[in-house]
Scaffold this motif. Structure first.
Motif, PDB file in Angstrom:
ATOM      1  N   GLU A 254      38.425  40.268  33.304  1.00  0.00           N
ATOM      2  CA  GLU A 254      39.530  39.409  33.734  1.00  0.00           C
ATOM      3  C   GLU A 254      40.881  40.097  33.533  1.00  0.00           C
ATOM      4  OE1 GLU A 254      38.956  34.605  33.745  1.00  0.00           O
ATOM      5  OE2 GLU A 254      39.383  35.601  31.859  1.00  0.00           O
ATOM      6  N   GLU A 255      41.004  40.785  32.402  1.00  0.00           N
ATOM      7  CA  GLU A 255      42.273  41.487  32.103  1.00  0.00           C
ATOM      8  C   GLU A 255      42.551  42.586  33.125  1.00  0.00           C
ATOM      9  OE1 GLU A 255      41.838  42.554  27.976  1.00  0.00           O
ATOM     10  OE2 GLU A 255      41.811  40.410  27.459  1.00  0.00           O
ATOM     11  N   ARG A 256      41.480  43.183  33.660  1.00  0.00           N
ATOM     12  CA  ARG A 256      41.667  44.231  34.690  1.00  0.00           C
ATOM     13  C   ARG A 256      41.927  43.634  36.059  1.00  0.00           C
ATOM     14  NH1 ARG A 256      36.369  47.925  34.370  1.00  0.00           N
ATOM     15  NH2 ARG A 256      36.810  47.798  36.602  1.00  0.00           N
ATOM     16  N   GLY A 257      41.975  42.301  36.141  1.00  0.00           N
ATOM     17  CA  GLY A 257      42.240  41.656  37.422  1.00  0.00           C
ATOM     18  C   GLY A 257      40.985  41.385  38.233  1.00  0.00           C
TER      19      GLY A 257
END
Ligand code: AMP
Ligand code: MG
Length: 330
Positions: A254-257
């Motif tokens: 999620e943090e990497r999009g």
């Protein structure tokens, strides 16, 4: 070539027969997954299936016949336990392997001296097989290694413009491929787990083995050697006790999009509040029914599918686990 999707009718069955007798390939609904059928007696028709799928040349096909077809023309040495099993479970999601009489193209069994035969219970499949009244070689109607198709739309997505006709019978209820059972020995031997379970077979035949290839041995069911059923997105697979690692991976994605999504049984899904989840359900049958449908949905909606292995073993779970581990790459 335009690919037509048609339900069973006089018109579609007449078309299907024309295509098959001309050596073409027709996709059809069955109670397990959709099949890609061609005339099993014809080398060129069978070759056409392998080419369409990009299927390895050493992965044999199953021959499908209608319920009144005399299979003694195709195979011999049918043991008494196999007759009892056929009586109990056919038509249905059970494929039985016997010594071949060599009446179909040698390409069907990839040079093996055995033949895998199945009598599907789907009304669409029965109507099609009855209309053509010849043995139909049919693997699952997906491009090799991709997810097996459980709707006509799934078949269309893999083969649009490359096959003339899909016989639409709705969504496949069974959801995973047939149990493949070797009936050439003293006791039946499961080569591929499916909806007809080891327990069900043993209750009729008295006993039932499960084939596990030894290291370095040529597998008895060549198809089982391949990574298979794989979605187009990235995947990861965890044991139930590795849940915290799975959640970390989810957050990283999620943090990497990216768009991560869990893929697991209902009992776990209900604890995963705030996470995206594809819920396989509870029983083995329910999981089999939803498995490919949800894999198809997963590859469309997620960038990373995070599978968590169900806890249960035995029964239909064996077939579900086999597909899950192969779809998620172990
Ligand atoms: P699919 O057509 O994708 O459902 O795969 C059919 C599977 O049935 C193959 O991958 C093989 O593992 C198995 N099979 C077909 N014919 C034979 C045979 N003659 N002996 C053993 N296994 C077979
Ligand atoms: Mg297949």
């Amino acid at each position: 070539m335009t690919t037509q999707i048609m339900g069973v009718s006089d018109v579609s069955l007449r078309l299907a027969k024309q295509y098959i007798l001309a050596g073409d390939v027709v996709a059809f609904h069955s109670e397990t997954v959709y099949g890609l059928g061609a005339d099993a007696r014809s080398d060129s028709a069978v070759r056409h299936i392998f080419e369409l799928k990009g299927r390895p040349q050493n992965n044999p096909l199953i021959v499908h016949v209608h319920r009144d077809f005399d299979i003694s023309t195709l195979v011999d040495s049918i043991p008494p336990y196999a007759r009892a099993l056929a009586k109990a479970f056919l038509p249905g999601p059970l494929t039985m392997v016997y010594p071949s009489t060599g009446k179909v193209s040698a390409l069907v069994s990839c040079g093996l001296n055995t033949l895998a035969v199945r009598v599907p219970s789907s009304e669409t499949a029965q109507a099609f097989l009855r209309a053509v009244d010849i043995p139909i070689a049919a693997p699952s109607a997906n491009v090799s290694k991709h997810i097996s198709p459980v709707t006509a739309q799934h078949v269309f997505e893999d083969f649009e413009g490359r096959i003339p006709l899909i016989l639409d019978g709705g969504r496949c209820e069974g959801g995973i491929e047939s149990t493949v059972l070797d009936c050439t020995g003293e006791e039946p031997l499961i080569l591929r787990a499916g909806l007809v379970t080891r327990e069900m077979i043993a209750s009729v035949a008295g006993s039932c083995g499960v084939y596990v290839p030894r290291k370095g041995e040529q597998p008895r069911s060549p198809g089982m050697a391949y990574k298979h059923y794989a979605p187009k997105c990235r995947t990861a697979f965890f044991a139930p006790e590795e849940l915290e690692q799975a959640k970390s991976l989810y957050r990283e994605e999620e943090e990497r999009g990216g768009v991560p999504c869990f893929f697991c049984e209902d009992a776990l899904a209900r604890t995963l509040e705030g996470f995206r989840v594809l819920d396989l359900g509870s029983s083995g049958e329910e999981m089999a029914n939803r498995l490919y449908e949800l894999l198809h949905r997963g590859e469309e909606e997620a960038t990373l599918l995070i599978g968590v292995c169900p806890e249960e073993r035995g029964g239909v779970y064996e077939g579900v686990l086999n597909r899950l581990t192969r779809a998620f790459g172990g």
